[in-house]
Design an enzyme around this catalytic site. Sequence first.
Site, PDB file in Angstrom:
ATOM      1  CB  SER A  11      -1.143   0.051   1.140  1.00 26.55           C
ATOM      2  OG  SER A  11      -0.195   0.165   2.282  1.00 26.55           O
ATOM      3  CB  SER A  36      -4.737   2.650   3.374  1.00 29.84           C
ATOM      4  OG  SER A  36      -3.467   2.229   3.524  1.00 29.84           O
ATOM      5  CB  ALA A  61       1.707  14.946   0.440  1.00 33.05           C
ATOM      6  N   GLY A  63      -2.324  11.908   0.158  1.00 34.26           N
ATOM      7  CA  GLY A  63      -3.297  12.185   1.104  1.00 34.26           C
ATOM      8  C   GLY A  63      -4.432  11.000   1.014  1.00 34.26           C
ATOM      9  CG  LEU A  64      -4.780   8.008   3.567  1.00 39.61           C
ATOM     10  CD1 LEU A  64      -5.090   8.903   4.825  1.00 39.61           C
ATOM     11  CD2 LEU A  64      -5.369   6.622   3.623  1.00 39.61           C
ATOM     12  CG  ASN A 115      -1.156   3.209   6.452  1.00 41.34           C
ATOM     13  OD1 ASN A 115      -0.244   3.424   7.273  1.00 41.34           O
ATOM     14  ND2 ASN A 115      -1.460   3.847   5.319  1.00 41.34           N
ATOM     15  CB  CYS A 118      -0.566   8.018   6.399  1.00 46.34           C
ATOM     16  SG  CYS A 118      -0.385   9.141   5.123  1.00 46.34           S
ATOM     17  CE  LYS A 155       3.363   0.278   4.532  1.00 46.15           C
ATOM     18  NZ  LYS A 155       3.321   0.261   3.170  1.00 46.15           N
TER      19      LYS A 155
HETATM   20  O1  RRO Z   1      -1.689   8.418   0.538  1.00 47.14           O
HETATM   21  C1  RRO Z   1      -0.764   8.733   1.065  1.00 47.14           C
HETATM   22  O2  RRO Z   1      -0.405   9.932   1.116  1.00 47.14           O
HETATM   23  C2  RRO Z   1       0.244   8.013   1.825  1.00 47.14           C
HETATM   24  C3  RRO Z   1       0.139   7.057   2.392  1.00 47.14           C
HETATM   25 BR1  RRO Z   1      -1.764   6.498   2.919  1.00 47.14          BR
HETATM   26  C4  RRO Z   1       0.878   6.110   3.477  1.00 47.14           C
HETATM   27  O3  RRO Z   1       0.857   5.459   4.231  1.00 47.14           O
HETATM   28  N1  RRO Z   1       2.204   6.780   3.272  1.00 47.14           N
HETATM   29  C5  RRO Z   1       2.377   7.580   2.448  1.00 47.14           C
HETATM   30  O4  RRO Z   1       3.567   7.844   2.235  1.00 47.14           O
HETATM   31  N2  RRO Z   1       1.703   8.210   1.628  1.00 47.14           N
END
Ligand code: RRO
Length: 330
Positions: A11, A36, A61, A63-64, A115, A118, A155
């Site tokens: 992920s 995620s 970044a 942002g999920l 997760n 992040c 994680k």
């Molecule tokens: O989506 C993201 O910005 C992100 C996530 Br969820 C994560 O767990 N780690 C990351 O570096 N970026």
Amino acid sequence: MKLANPTVLPSGILGERQGMLEAAAKGGAGLLVTKSVTLRPREGYRGPVLVPTPAGGIMNAMGLPNPGIEEFSRTYAARVGGRPVIPSIHASSPDELRQLAMAVDRLGPPAIEVNLSCPHAGGSRPDALVSQDPAETARAISAICTNTDVPIIAKLTPNVSDIVEIAAAALYAGASAIAAVNTFAAMDVDVNFERPVLGNLIGGLSGPAIRPLALRKVADIAVAMRTGCIDQAPIIASGGAASGEDLARFILVGATAVGMGSAVYERDAGVFAAASAELDAWMQAKGYRRLGDFRGKVIDWLATEKECADEPIGKAVERAAEAGKAAPRR
Ligand code: RRO
């Protein structure tokens, strides 16, 4: 879970769309982990969301971005291209995690990744991460484990001084495996515009630049397992692996499987098959027939004559339990 090979689509910056899972399976990944998913859909941050850095890193970044659990549930399949698919979940409270765990449990996944790490889930002014605190970690894992019997993979963030106490808390609260590590908290500066380069201002660093840092965190966990400080459990490593030799490096420090995310971004999904073939060639040259022949061999260098300084499981878990926040499953 038997894998065709030890490569994993982790992920992270990829895997948001079903197409990515299919491409990774076609490209030879042994195991797929989804981007995620959260309770509600998230659009992600404004750009730039991905910025390469000169020293072989990628800063992100994202942002999920994800469609939310309802839409996710409609498209999820436990296998894609013959490879197992592990849903990754992310939430901002144990109650949300409980709801997500129940929803994902109904999909019949082989395991669930949570997760906890992040580095910028909270935007440009992030709160402390769950996996920066053993008690919070135990509380999050407990919230999931009490609502599903599916094996849980925790994680973890590398952005801590002692990752072992976090792994200890996760395993004590019922996690079956550790995924280590998520991205390193990072930022870069645009000197022309005199501002941070990422749209979200701060982000996480992945790619070859972090490989030695990630190796150290995985090794720390593996040493603690070897010396009996924490329970034995599979470690799914990630952090800059891009070749068969990198897979060997992580397995030599105790990993069961190894994620490759930035390498897919840098190259393409064919990196999984290529790295697997390189690993096979390396093993043949060394006379190894299976991964177990060399897994953890480098830990022999680090764990010799060292014994766990604390009681097994360790002070972190005691502290978590004392805080009344951990509800251990076993
Ligand atoms: O989506 C993201 O910005 C992100 C996530 Br969820 C994560 O767990 N780690 C990351 O570096 N970026």
